[in-house]
Scaffold this motif. Structure first.
Motif, PDB file in Angstrom:
ATOM      1  N   ILE A  25       0.835  -1.201   0.000  1.00 28.62           N
ATOM      2  CA  ILE A  25       0.000   0.000   0.000  1.00 28.62           C
ATOM      3  C   ILE A  25       0.870   1.252   0.000  1.00 28.62           C
ATOM      4  O   ILE A  25       0.608   2.216  -0.730  1.00 28.62           O
ATOM      5  CB  ILE A  25      -0.954  -0.012   1.214  1.00 28.62           C
ATOM      6  N   ALA A  26       1.938   1.243   0.809  1.00 27.56           N
ATOM      7  CA  ALA A  26       2.850   2.390   0.832  1.00 27.56           C
ATOM      8  C   ALA A  26       3.467   2.621  -0.540  1.00 27.56           C
ATOM      9  O   ALA A  26       3.541   3.763  -1.015  1.00 27.56           O
ATOM     10  CB  ALA A  26       3.939   2.163   1.879  1.00 27.56           C
ATOM     11  N   LEU A  27       3.899   1.553  -1.204  1.00 32.40           N
ATOM     12  CA  LEU A  27       4.480   1.686  -2.537  1.00 32.40           C
ATOM     13  C   LEU A  27       3.476   2.306  -3.517  1.00 32.40           C
ATOM     14  O   LEU A  27       3.810   3.210  -4.285  1.00 32.40           O
ATOM     15  CB  LEU A  27       4.934   0.315  -3.038  1.00 32.40           C
ATOM     16  N   ALA A  28       2.244   1.818  -3.461  1.00 24.87           N
ATOM     17  CA  ALA A  28       1.211   2.349  -4.357  1.00 24.87           C
ATOM     18  C   ALA A  28       0.922   3.811  -4.060  1.00 24.87           C
ATOM     19  O   ALA A  28       0.751   4.626  -4.978  1.00 24.87           O
ATOM     20  CB  ALA A  28      -0.065   1.514  -4.235  1.00 24.87           C
ATOM     21  N   LYS A  29       0.888   4.173  -2.785  1.00 26.00           N
ATOM     22  CA  LYS A  29       0.584   5.561  -2.433  1.00 26.00           C
ATOM     23  C   LYS A  29       1.740   6.504  -2.757  1.00 26.00           C
ATOM     24  O   LYS A  29       1.532   7.705  -2.896  1.00 26.00           O
ATOM     25  CB  LYS A  29       0.204   5.652  -0.958  1.00 26.00           C
ATOM     26  N   PHE A  30       2.939   5.948  -2.892  1.00 28.39           N
ATOM     27  CA  PHE A  30       4.075   6.759  -3.339  1.00 28.39           C
ATOM     28  C   PHE A  30       4.149   6.831  -4.867  1.00 28.39           C
ATOM     29  O   PHE A  30       5.100   7.365  -5.414  1.00 28.39           O
ATOM     30  CB  PHE A  30       5.387   6.225  -2.770  1.00 28.39           C
ATOM     31  N   GLY A  31       3.159   6.247  -5.540  1.00 27.51           N
ATOM     32  CA  GLY A  31       3.062   6.425  -6.978  1.00 27.51           C
ATOM     33  C   GLY A  31       3.524   5.274  -7.831  1.00 27.51           C
ATOM     34  O   GLY A  31       3.566   5.396  -9.066  1.00 27.51           O
ATOM     35  N   VAL A  32       3.868   4.128  -7.244  1.00 31.51           N
ATOM     36  CA  VAL A  32       4.268   2.972  -8.052  1.00 31.51           C
ATOM     37  C   VAL A  32       3.030   2.448  -8.786  1.00 31.51           C
ATOM     38  O   VAL A  32       2.008   2.151  -8.171  1.00 31.51           O
ATOM     39  CB  VAL A  32       4.883   1.868  -7.174  1.00 31.51           C
ATOM     40  N   ALA A  33       3.121   2.346 -10.103  1.00 31.31           N
ATOM     41  CA  ALA A  33       1.945   2.022 -10.917  1.00 31.31           C
ATOM     42  C   ALA A  33       1.458   0.597 -10.717  1.00 31.31           C
ATOM     43  O   ALA A  33       0.254   0.332 -10.724  1.00 31.31           O
ATOM     44  CB  ALA A  33       2.257   2.266 -12.392  1.00 31.31           C
ATOM     45  N   HIS A  34       2.402  -0.355 -10.563  1.00 33.52           N
ATOM     46  CA  HIS A  34       2.015  -1.752 -10.394  1.00 33.52           C
ATOM     47  C   HIS A  34       2.824  -2.370  -9.268  1.00 33.52           C
ATOM     48  O   HIS A  34       4.059  -2.373  -9.291  1.00 33.52           O
ATOM     49  CB  HIS A  34       2.253  -2.554 -11.678  1.00 33.52           C
ATOM     50  N   VAL A  35       2.127  -2.899  -8.268  1.00 35.97           N
ATOM     51  CA  VAL A  35       2.768  -3.554  -7.132  1.00 35.97           C
ATOM     52  C   VAL A  35       2.244  -4.979  -7.052  1.00 35.97           C
ATOM     53  O   VAL A  35       1.033  -5.209  -6.977  1.00 35.97           O
ATOM     54  CB  VAL A  35       2.479  -2.824  -5.800  1.00 35.97           C
ATOM     55  N   ALA A  36       3.156  -5.953  -7.091  1.00 32.30           N
ATOM     56  CA  ALA A  36       2.796  -7.361  -6.895  1.00 32.30           C
ATOM     57  C   ALA A  36       3.057  -7.707  -5.439  1.00 32.30           C
ATOM     58  O   ALA A  36       4.186  -7.594  -4.953  1.00 32.30           O
ATOM     59  CB  ALA A  36       3.622  -8.255  -7.806  1.00 32.30           C
ATOM     60  N   ALA A  37       2.002  -8.092  -4.715  1.00 28.53           N
ATOM     61  CA  ALA A  37       2.108  -8.432  -3.294  1.00 28.53           C
ATOM     62  C   ALA A  37       1.930  -9.940  -3.140  1.00 28.53           C
ATOM     63  O   ALA A  37       0.945 -10.504  -3.619  1.00 28.53           O
ATOM     64  CB  ALA A  37       1.051  -7.682  -2.484  1.00 28.53           C
ATOM     65  N   VAL A  38       2.870 -10.593  -2.459  1.00 27.91           N
ATOM     66  CA  VAL A  38       2.890 -12.058  -2.390  1.00 27.91           C
ATOM     67  C   VAL A  38       2.934 -12.513  -0.938  1.00 27.91           C
ATOM     68  O   VAL A  38       3.698 -11.973  -0.127  1.00 27.91           O
ATOM     69  CB  VAL A  38       4.115 -12.624  -3.141  1.00 27.91           C
ATOM     70  N   ASP A  39       2.116 -13.511  -0.621  1.00 28.35           N
ATOM     71  CA  ASP A  39       2.186 -14.147   0.699  1.00 28.35           C
ATOM     72  C   ASP A  39       1.654 -15.572   0.565  1.00 28.35           C
ATOM     73  O   ASP A  39       0.644 -15.787  -0.095  1.00 28.35           O
ATOM     74  CB  ASP A  39       1.367 -13.374   1.739  1.00 28.35           C
ATOM     75  N   ILE A  40       2.331 -16.535   1.183  1.00 25.46           N
ATOM     76  CA  ILE A  40       1.894 -17.928   1.064  1.00 25.46           C
ATOM     77  C   ILE A  40       0.686 -18.232   1.943  1.00 25.46           C
ATOM     78  O   ILE A  40       0.058 -19.271   1.783  1.00 25.46           O
ATOM     79  CB  ILE A  40       3.039 -18.906   1.409  1.00 25.46           C
ATOM     80  N   ASP A  41       0.354 -17.314   2.859  1.00 19.24           N
ATOM     81  CA  ASP A  41      -0.775 -17.508   3.764  1.00 19.24           C
ATOM     82  C   ASP A  41      -2.047 -16.946   3.120  1.00 19.24           C
ATOM     83  O   ASP A  41      -2.137 -15.734   2.899  1.00 19.24           O
ATOM     84  CB  ASP A  41      -0.501 -16.805   5.090  1.00 19.24           C
ATOM     85  N   PRO A  42      -3.046 -17.790   2.822  1.00 19.57           N
ATOM     86  CA  PRO A  42      -4.279 -17.284   2.196  1.00 19.57           C
ATOM     87  C   PRO A  42      -4.986 -16.230   3.035  1.00 19.57           C
ATOM     88  O   PRO A  42      -5.581 -15.296   2.485  1.00 19.57           O
ATOM     89  CB  PRO A  42      -5.145 -18.543   2.051  1.00 19.57           C
TER      90      PRO A  42
END
Length: 292
Positions: A172-189
């Protein structure tokens, strides 16, 4: 969100407060309440954490940890642990009472959903406490956020990867700093579900995609953030390096000070060297870049 919690209170001598606080956060508490006082003329800190309702293993680990502190420093009074069950309504009331906005770095403010006022000049990240690891209170999360701010403020970033996203706070921080596409990964559903909910709460779902799997090795990112255990960072070093753009940086956290050299060496072996670091107490966050 859980319907009930185990409120865990630890009264501990001040010199041990930081270690116990870190341990409680590592056990899964989404945050801490800390109160300082005196007991029998000695400075003492009372830490209040919130664990899952069925927290038998976590509490056993906490007691063992406090016993070890007592053995290591017998001159200090031993920690006292108390617990009680809180229903969701009581937990929410306690949380609202004790958790004001948390300012991090120069521009960020992490706030719970029930607070609408954002400090002037700050970018708000709204996180529902208790959904998953990552409320901004842990030193590892704060270290990542501080380095994200440094990199996002200094140049334009098109795409980023957040490995071990938890609550989604770093994505969320990356997106709010203007990153157009952020891939967020976690093995925990459950973490993925929480990240999706928090992304929607912050109106960044269009910029953040959440998955249980790493993107294809051919995809390159302008910055990668990995807040994981040191052992996982060491194992993933080649895979993360393969997804890093040539001039990009990798922010690695979840590293104990005693493990920092092993993590640094693992990334040096795949061509990434330490560019910078932040540290708070026993925790280190590394900023890594390709050898120039």
């Amino acid at each position: 969100m859980p319907t009930a919690w185990t409120e865990t209170t630890v009264a501990v001598a001040s010199p041990h407060a930081e270690s116990v606080a870190s341990f409680l956060l590592d056990l899964g508490s989404p945050g801490l309440v800390s109160d300082e006082a005196e007991s029998a003329g000695e400075p003492q800190v009372t830490l209040t954490a919130y664990l899952a309702l069925e927290a038998t293993d976590q509490l056993a680990a906490l007691r063992a940890f406090c016993d070890q502190l007592a053995i290591m420093d017998p001159a200090l009074p031993p920690a006292r642990i108390a617990t009680r069950v809180l229903q969701r309504e009581d937990w929410a009331h306690n949380w609202m009472e004790h958790f004001p906005p948390l300012t991090i770095g120069e521009r960020l403010s992490v706030i719970p959903p029930w607070i609408s006022d954002v400090p002037a000049g700050r970018i708000a990240i709204v996180i529902d406490p208790g959904l998953a690891f990552g409320t901004g209170h842990h030193a590892t999360t704060q270290g990542c956020l501080e380095l994200i701010e440094q990199h996002a403020s200094g140049r334009s970033l098109e795409c980023a990867l957040d490995v071990g996203t938890g609550s989604g706070i770093l994505a969320i921080a990356l997106a709010k700093f203007g990153v157009a596409h952020v891939a967020a990964v976690d093995i925990d559903p459950e973490a993925c579900r929480a990240a999706c909910e928090n992304c929607a709460r912050n109106s960044v779902s269009h910029s953040v995609s959440v998955s249980e799997h790493l993107p294809a090795a051919g995809e390159r990112f302008d910055v990668i953030v990995a807040n994981l255990l040191s052992s996982l960072l060491i194992d993933l070093a080649p895979n993360l390096r393969a997804r890093l753009a040539p001039t990009a940086h990798l922010i690695a956290s979840g590293i104990l000070l005693s493990e920092a050299e092993a993590v640094r060496a693992a990334f040096a072996a795949v061509g990434l060297v330490e560019h910078d670091r932040t540290s708070t107490g026993e925790w280190v966050t590394l900023d890594l870049a390709a050898i120039s």
